[in-house]
Design a protein around this motif. Sequence first.
Motif, mmCIF file in Angstrom:
data_model
loop_
_atom_site.group_PDB
_atom_site.id
_atom_site.type_symbol
_atom_site.label_atom_id
_atom_site.label_comp_id
_atom_site.label_asym_id
_atom_site.label_seq_id
_atom_site.Cartn_x
_atom_site.Cartn_y
_atom_site.Cartn_z
ATOM 1 N N SER A 236 0.830 -1.208 0.000
ATOM 2 C CA SER A 236 0.000 0.000 0.000
ATOM 3 C C SER A 236 0.864 1.258 0.000
ATOM 4 N N LEU A 237 0.276 2.305 -0.540
ATOM 5 C CA LEU A 237 0.824 3.658 -0.485
ATOM 6 C C LEU A 237 -0.308 4.547 -0.017
ATOM 7 N N ARG A 238 -0.052 5.336 1.022
ATOM 8 C CA ARG A 238 -1.131 6.199 1.517
ATOM 9 C C ARG A 238 -0.586 7.497 2.085
ATOM 10 N N GLU A 239 -1.405 8.509 1.988
ATOM 11 C CA GLU A 239 -1.165 9.781 2.651
ATOM 12 C C GLU A 239 -2.532 10.271 3.099
ATOM 13 N N ASP A 240 -2.809 10.112 4.387
ATOM 14 C CA ASP A 240 -4.138 10.463 4.899
ATOM 15 C C ASP A 240 -4.046 11.282 6.179
ATOM 16 N N HIS A 241 -2.935 12.023 6.324
ATOM 17 C CA HIS A 241 -2.768 12.816 7.540
ATOM 18 C C HIS A 241 -3.267 14.244 7.383
ATOM 19 N N ASP A 242 -3.430 14.685 6.171
ATOM 20 C CA ASP A 242 -3.964 16.026 5.968
ATOM 21 C C ASP A 242 -4.796 16.033 4.682
ATOM 22 N N ASP A 243 -5.470 17.119 4.439
ATOM 23 C CA ASP A 243 -6.316 17.240 3.257
ATOM 24 C C ASP A 243 -5.716 18.191 2.230
ATOM 25 N N GLN A 244 -4.409 18.337 2.252
ATOM 26 C CA GLN A 244 -3.767 19.207 1.274
ATOM 27 C C GLN A 244 -4.018 18.657 -0.130
ATOM 28 N N PRO A 245 -4.452 19.495 -1.063
ATOM 29 C CA PRO A 245 -4.707 19.024 -2.431
ATOM 30 C C PRO A 245 -3.454 18.410 -3.051
ATOM 31 N N LYS A 246 -3.671 17.365 -3.822
ATOM 32 C CA LYS A 246 -2.577 16.687 -4.513
ATOM 33 C C LYS A 246 -3.005 16.459 -5.952
ATOM 34 N N ARG A 247 -2.072 16.648 -6.868
ATOM 35 C CA ARG A 247 -2.366 16.407 -8.285
ATOM 36 C C ARG A 247 -1.054 16.112 -9.016
ATOM 37 N N GLY A 248 -1.206 15.549 -10.217
ATOM 38 C CA GLY A 248 -0.051 15.366 -11.085
ATOM 39 C C GLY A 248 0.726 14.081 -10.920
ATOM 40 N N LEU A 249 0.204 13.124 -10.170
ATOM 41 C CA LEU A 249 0.841 11.817 -10.027
ATOM 42 C C LEU A 249 0.280 10.872 -11.089
ATOM 43 N N ILE A 250 1.155 10.179 -11.810
ATOM 44 C CA ILE A 250 0.731 9.170 -12.778
ATOM 45 C C ILE A 250 1.198 7.808 -12.281
ATOM 46 N N VAL A 251 0.262 6.889 -12.147
ATOM 47 C CA VAL A 251 0.551 5.566 -11.588
ATOM 48 C C VAL A 251 0.567 4.529 -12.703
ATOM 49 N N GLN A 252 1.743 3.907 -12.915
ATOM 50 C CA GLN A 252 1.785 2.775 -13.843
ATOM 51 C C GLN A 252 1.492 1.471 -13.112
ATOM 52 N N GLY A 253 2.090 1.285 -11.909
ATOM 53 C CA GLY A 253 1.813 0.066 -11.172
ATOM 54 C C GLY A 253 2.809 -0.174 -10.061
ATOM 55 N N ILE A 254 2.782 -1.388 -9.557
ATOM 56 C CA ILE A 254 3.703 -1.824 -8.510
ATOM 57 C C ILE A 254 4.405 -3.075 -9.007
ATOM 58 N N GLU A 255 5.723 -3.039 -8.988
ATOM 59 C CA GLU A 255 6.537 -4.118 -9.533
ATOM 60 C C GLU A 255 7.098 -4.987 -8.418
ATOM 61 N N LEU A 256 6.987 -6.293 -8.597
ATOM 62 C CA LEU A 256 7.536 -7.280 -7.655
ATOM 63 C C LEU A 256 8.639 -8.025 -8.372
ATOM 64 N N ARG A 257 9.868 -7.863 -7.916
ATOM 65 C CA ARG A 257 10.977 -8.500 -8.605
ATOM 66 C C ARG A 257 11.945 -9.123 -7.607
ATOM 67 N N PRO A 258 12.644 -10.187 -8.035
ATOM 68 C CA PRO A 258 13.595 -10.852 -7.147
ATOM 69 C C PRO A 258 14.656 -9.882 -6.662
#
Length: 264
Positions: A236-258
């Motif tokens: 998980s990735l989270r930021e829930d400590h404040d309500d500051q506006p956030k924008r401009g993040l592009i998520v491709q995914g989460i990679e699991l590698r050896p």
Amino acid sequence: MEITKVLPDDCISLIISLTSPRDACRMALLSHAFNSIADSNAVWQMFLPLDYIHIISNSSSPPSLLSLPKKDLYFTLCYHPILTHNGGMKFQLEKESGKKWYMVGARALSIQWVDTPRHWTWISLPDSRFCRVAKLKNVGRLEIKGKVKLNTLSSNTNYEAYFVFKLVRDRYGFRHTPVELDVSIEGTAAGEVRSVILDPPRNMPQQAKERADGWLEIEMGEFFNGFEDDRTVEFSLREDHDDQPKRGLIVQGIELRPKHKHNR
């Protein structure tokens, strides 16, 4: 006396298959006789995952992929990831070891408010491994979660999880507010929670690293996958400590590698 004149081919191929793909390639250079054995299907089938037929048959790849010589198939899966899990994940092999390597695409993740158009939108980018990636338009609190069955991955292997993303030019809200990253196995105590800045000022250490494909990645955590484990690994990735506006993040995914020393 050359070993190929002393031992039968089946015995030599078994010995080579107990080494590594790199060693098999080196042995193929020793002599014409060794080349024939070291490049054989009998050797390279042992370097492929036990469930490779199931993986390919349930992917978007053409069935003809399975008709390739096993060495060609091995390196095809190393250099050309295939879409699996109804297009939600990308699968490839780690070249040095043949261990499984997956990326969980944004569509297969649980992203809070992702279906609300004023918060997120789906876009296409030519350098993405998936046809759609998620672009953040505006949220106050951010939460991205995912999970994968451990028996999907290679057994007896240490894995690292990486968040793969981009930040657009007019991003906002990630310069000073940290996000929390967590990786844990179902039914175990919570792992280490990492607090990172996705977009630190230039005069601060850059925690994210640029990948060869132009995306950024940041390590979320690591875990060990044992044998025949039916549990899931959750991240998980989270930021829930404040309500500051956030924008401009592009998520491709989460990679699991050896995990290897050179990954760091």
